[in-house]
Design an enzyme around this catalytic site. Structure first.
Site, PDB file in Angstrom:
ATOM      1  N   LYS A 100       0.819  -1.213   0.000  1.00  0.00           N
ATOM      2  CA  LYS A 100       0.000   0.000   0.000  1.00  0.00           C
ATOM      3  C   LYS A 100       0.850   1.260   0.000  1.00  0.00           C
ATOM      4  O   LYS A 100       0.493   2.276  -0.583  1.00  0.00           O
ATOM      5  CB  LYS A 100      -0.886   0.033   1.254  1.00  0.00           C
ATOM      6  CG  LYS A 100      -2.055  -0.940   1.227  1.00  0.00           C
ATOM      7  CD  LYS A 100      -2.835  -0.894   2.525  1.00  0.00           C
ATOM      8  CE  LYS A 100      -3.908  -1.945   2.613  1.00  0.00           C
ATOM      9  NZ  LYS A 100      -5.162  -1.608   1.952  1.00  0.00           N
ATOM     10  N   ASN A 145     -10.663  -9.602   4.308  1.00  0.00           N
ATOM     11  CA  ASN A 145     -10.012  -8.444   4.927  1.00  0.00           C
ATOM     12  C   ASN A 145     -10.990  -7.294   5.072  1.00  0.00           C
ATOM     13  O   ASN A 145     -11.909  -7.131   4.278  1.00  0.00           O
ATOM     14  CB  ASN A 145      -8.776  -8.020   4.108  1.00  0.00           C
ATOM     15  CG  ASN A 145      -9.124  -7.003   3.036  1.00  0.00           C
ATOM     16  OD1 ASN A 145      -9.184  -5.802   3.299  1.00  0.00           O
ATOM     17  ND2 ASN A 145      -9.383  -7.467   1.809  1.00  0.00           N
ATOM     18  N   ARG A 146     -10.782  -6.530   6.117  1.00  0.00           N
ATOM     19  CA  ARG A 146     -11.496  -5.248   6.278  1.00  0.00           C
ATOM     20  C   ARG A 146     -10.475  -4.211   6.755  1.00  0.00           C
ATOM     21  O   ARG A 146     -10.620  -3.593   7.805  1.00  0.00           O
ATOM     22  CB  ARG A 146     -12.674  -5.365   7.261  1.00  0.00           C
ATOM     23  CG  ARG A 146     -12.365  -5.979   8.604  1.00  0.00           C
ATOM     24  CD  ARG A 146     -13.503  -5.805   9.615  1.00  0.00           C
ATOM     25  NE  ARG A 146     -13.266  -6.561  10.816  1.00  0.00           N
ATOM     26  CZ  ARG A 146     -13.591  -7.843  10.998  1.00  0.00           C
ATOM     27  NH1 ARG A 146     -14.198  -8.523  10.026  1.00  0.00           N
ATOM     28  NH2 ARG A 146     -13.336  -8.461  12.143  1.00  0.00           N
ATOM     29  N   PHE A 149      -8.402   0.885   4.009  1.00  0.00           N
ATOM     30  CA  PHE A 149      -7.481   1.874   3.411  1.00  0.00           C
ATOM     31  C   PHE A 149      -6.485   2.436   4.430  1.00  0.00           C
ATOM     32  O   PHE A 149      -6.265   3.657   4.514  1.00  0.00           O
ATOM     33  CB  PHE A 149      -8.243   3.045   2.774  1.00  0.00           C
ATOM     34  CG  PHE A 149      -8.995   2.722   1.508  1.00  0.00           C
ATOM     35  CD1 PHE A 149      -8.875   1.496   0.872  1.00  0.00           C
ATOM     36  CD2 PHE A 149      -9.823   3.679   0.923  1.00  0.00           C
ATOM     37  CE1 PHE A 149      -9.581   1.216  -0.299  1.00  0.00           C
ATOM     38  CE2 PHE A 149     -10.523   3.419  -0.242  1.00  0.00           C
ATOM     39  CZ  PHE A 149     -10.403   2.185  -0.841  1.00  0.00           C
ATOM     40  N   ASN A 212     -10.192   3.567  -7.398  1.00  0.00           N
ATOM     41  CA  ASN A 212     -10.828   2.518  -6.602  1.00  0.00           C
ATOM     42  C   ASN A 212     -12.098   3.059  -5.952  1.00  0.00           C
ATOM     43  O   ASN A 212     -12.040   3.887  -5.046  1.00  0.00           O
ATOM     44  CB  ASN A 212      -9.845   2.020  -5.532  1.00  0.00           C
ATOM     45  CG  ASN A 212     -10.433   0.879  -4.715  1.00  0.00           C
ATOM     46  OD1 ASN A 212     -11.491   0.351  -5.050  1.00  0.00           O
ATOM     47  ND2 ASN A 212      -9.750   0.505  -3.655  1.00  0.00           N
ATOM     48  N   SER A 215     -13.868  -0.870  -2.958  1.00  0.00           N
ATOM     49  CA  SER A 215     -13.524  -1.570  -1.720  1.00  0.00           C
ATOM     50  C   SER A 215     -14.748  -1.631  -0.811  1.00  0.00           C
ATOM     51  O   SER A 215     -15.438  -0.630  -0.620  1.00  0.00           O
ATOM     52  CB  SER A 215     -12.393  -0.838  -0.998  1.00  0.00           C
ATOM     53  OG  SER A 215     -12.341  -1.287   0.335  1.00  0.00           O
ATOM     54  N   ASN A 217     -14.664  -1.892   2.317  1.00  0.00           N
ATOM     55  CA  ASN A 217     -14.281  -1.600   3.702  1.00  0.00           C
ATOM     56  C   ASN A 217     -14.256  -0.124   4.072  1.00  0.00           C
ATOM     57  O   ASN A 217     -13.833   0.241   5.161  1.00  0.00           O
ATOM     58  CB  ASN A 217     -12.913  -2.230   3.997  1.00  0.00           C
ATOM     59  CG  ASN A 217     -12.962  -3.725   3.770  1.00  0.00           C
ATOM     60  OD1 ASN A 217     -13.888  -4.378   4.231  1.00  0.00           O
ATOM     61  ND2 ASN A 217     -12.000  -4.261   3.021  1.00  0.00           N
ATOM     62  N   THR A 218     -14.665   0.740   3.138  1.00  0.00           N
ATOM     63  CA  THR A 218     -14.852   2.153   3.458  1.00  0.00           C
ATOM     64  C   THR A 218     -16.344   2.422   3.301  1.00  0.00           C
ATOM     65  O   THR A 218     -16.871   2.280   2.195  1.00  0.00           O
ATOM     66  CB  THR A 218     -14.020   3.050   2.496  1.00  0.00           C
ATOM     67  OG1 THR A 218     -12.643   2.789   2.729  1.00  0.00           O
ATOM     68  CG2 THR A 218     -14.292   4.525   2.727  1.00  0.00           C
ATOM     69  N   LYS A 253     -11.396   0.305 -11.022  1.00  0.00           N
ATOM     70  CA  LYS A 253     -11.493  -1.038 -10.418  1.00  0.00           C
ATOM     71  C   LYS A 253     -12.912  -1.255  -9.913  1.00  0.00           C
ATOM     72  O   LYS A 253     -13.440  -0.433  -9.156  1.00  0.00           O
ATOM     73  CB  LYS A 253     -10.490  -1.157  -9.271  1.00  0.00           C
ATOM     74  CG  LYS A 253     -10.427  -2.568  -8.690  1.00  0.00           C
ATOM     75  CD  LYS A 253      -9.176  -2.738  -7.865  1.00  0.00           C
ATOM     76  CE  LYS A 253      -9.072  -4.131  -7.282  1.00  0.00           C
ATOM     77  NZ  LYS A 253      -7.850  -4.333  -6.507  1.00  0.00           N
ATOM     78  N   ASN A 282     -12.435  -6.382  -7.621  1.00  0.00           N
ATOM     79  CA  ASN A 282     -12.038  -6.251  -6.225  1.00  0.00           C
ATOM     80  C   ASN A 282     -12.579  -7.462  -5.436  1.00  0.00           C
ATOM     81  O   ASN A 282     -13.092  -8.404  -6.034  1.00  0.00           O
ATOM     82  CB  ASN A 282     -12.604  -4.932  -5.656  1.00  0.00           C
ATOM     83  CG  ASN A 282     -11.683  -4.319  -4.612  1.00  0.00           C
ATOM     84  OD1 ASN A 282     -11.167  -5.039  -3.755  1.00  0.00           O
ATOM     85  ND2 ASN A 282     -11.480  -3.025  -4.671  1.00  0.00           N
ATOM     86  N   GLY A 308      -9.467 -14.640  -3.249  1.00  0.00           N
ATOM     87  CA  GLY A 308      -8.917 -15.983  -3.459  1.00  0.00           C
ATOM     88  C   GLY A 308      -9.855 -16.873  -4.253  1.00  0.00           C
ATOM     89  O   GLY A 308     -10.714 -16.395  -4.996  1.00  0.00           O
TER      90      GLY A 308
END
Ligand SMILES: Cc1cc2nc3c(=O)[nH]c(=O)nc-3n(C[C@H](O)[C@H](O)[C@H](O)COP(=O)(O)O)c2cc1C
Length: 378
Positions: A100, A145-146, A149, A212, A215, A217-218, A253, A282, A308
């Site tokens: 990152k 994952n979380r 950013f 992006n 995601s 997670n935001t 993305k 993503n 994955g």
């Protein structure tokens, strides 16, 4: 051999192992003989001969043209790819979120990646979500994952990239993409300003950009994939881009959780405003494709993006749809569930020009890029 190391590493928490392993690699690469060994292992066979061969104009800080469309260079066994006017020494990249903060470019270069996407970076540094925030699901060869950013902020990252360019301008053919996002505290209506800040700050130190908005997670970020919000951000970036003498390729993305209509809207918009390509995809918020992990286990982990193996088919379907709908006019970088040369080949058969790995690095080991490149070249 990596399987044994992996079994040991998997005894410890994933995020800590990630930082430990990358630091270990960093120190290993400082020792000449070890560095040479790692380079050899990272670039087996034909790929090794390409090391240093197709150095890009851009890596000398010059900038590139914007011709789209992929072509295969006639070089060693065709591992080189030319896309958006950039020469990728091989088509296997490292996905965003792995490095990152642009801390490990020399090491990732040695491991043989054709390209590395740094970020997601935001205008201001931010800590991300509370730990633990990264989880392994080994029975499904997956991660959740979380992270949220977590990054050092665009200024610090740009500084590191400039230093890397200065030190490596003549040595490295590694392509570097800049994946940009917005700070958590920035409301969606002001998001375009965050993308502008990151774009300007990184302009002279990356080869291409990825916007992006996908995601999970935001909070609220993925709402920016709605057509009009996207149009505002992307058109603004395209206008800025056009003010530079040598504009940079801009890609978007996308999330694998878009519905069919939303996906078509994004494709139409991408064509309309002449984006250079899409990164598909993503991570997913769905848990439907988990097969071996117990429901109680993933429920206990909680929210986050799944990556994955369970993501593979969905992301391939997205690549295929984009390719078919646009007749190949919109290049796609495929991301999602790539572990082997066969997985990469499948994405390319669906229409991908390049591929990226992330979860595969964790399960297959650090030499994954060279292995996939060699398998593709066979
Ligand atoms: C821990 C972790 C962090 C990630 N962070 C980012 C990120 O900051 N920005 C982004 O665009 N994608 C991020 N991703 C998504 C990956 O770049 C990739 O698109 C996704 O994991 C699917 O590929 P894979 O199945 O090979 O892992 C992250 C993935 C993981 C596992």
């Amino acid at each position: 051999m990596y399987k044994i190391i992996r079994n040991i590493l998997f005894l410890f928490p994933p995020e800590e192992v990630h930082h430990f392993s990358m630091s270990a690699l960093h120190w290993a690469c400082r020792l000449g003989p070890l560095r040479s060994l790692l380079r050899k292992m990272g670039l087996p066979g034909s790929a090794a001969r390409l090391q240093g061969a197709g150095r890009n104009e851009r890596s000398g800080g010059v900038g590139v043209g914007r011709e789209s469309g992929v072509s295969r260079a006639s070089g060693a066994k065709g591992t080189e790819r030319e896309l958006f006017g950039l020469v990728f020494r091989n088509p296997v990249g490292l996905g965003a979120g792995f490095d990152k903060n642009a801390l490990y470019l020399p090491e990732l270069d040695i491991l043989g990646f054709g390209f590395v996407e740094i970020g997601t970076v935001t205008p201001f540094p931010q800590a991300g979500n509370e730990r633990p925030r990264l989880f392994r699901l080994p029975k499904d060869r997956a991660l959740i994952n979380r992270m949220g950013f977590n990054n050092d902020g665009v200024k610090a990252v740009a500084g590191r990239l400039r230093d890397w360019r200065k030190a490596n301008a003549e040595k490295s053919s590694l392509i570097v993409g800049g994946n940009i996002g917005k700070n958590k505290a920035t409301p969606n209506e002001d998001a375009w300003k965050d993308y502008e800040i990151c774009f300007r700050e990184l302009f002279d130190c990356v080869d291409y950009f990825v916007v992006n908005v996908s995601s999970p997670n935001t909070p609220g970020l993925r709402e920016l994939q709605e057509k009009e919000s996207l149009r505002k951000i992307l058109s603004h970036l395209q206008t800025l881009n056009g003010q530079y003498p040598r504009p940079k390729p801009i890609l978007l993305k996308i999330a694998p959780d878009l519905g069919p209509e939303q996906l078509d809207d994004v494709i139409d918009l991408a064509l309309e405003i002449q984006l250079d390509g899409l990164v598909a995809t993503n991570t997913t918020i769905s848990r439907d494709t988990l097969q071996a992990t117990k429901q109680s286990e993933w429920e206990c982990i909680g929210a986050g993006g799944l990556s994955g193996s369970p993501l593979k088919e969905k992301s391939t379907a997205f690549v295929r749809h984009i390719h078919e709908k646009t007749g190949g006019a919109l290049p796609v970088i495929a991301s999602g569930g790539i572990f082997t040369g066969a997985d990469a080949r499948e994405k390319m058969a669906a229409g991908a020009s390049l591929v990226q790995v992330w979860t595969g690095f964790i399960y297959e080991g650090p030499f994954i890029a060279g292995k996939i490149t060699a398998e593709l070249a066979e």
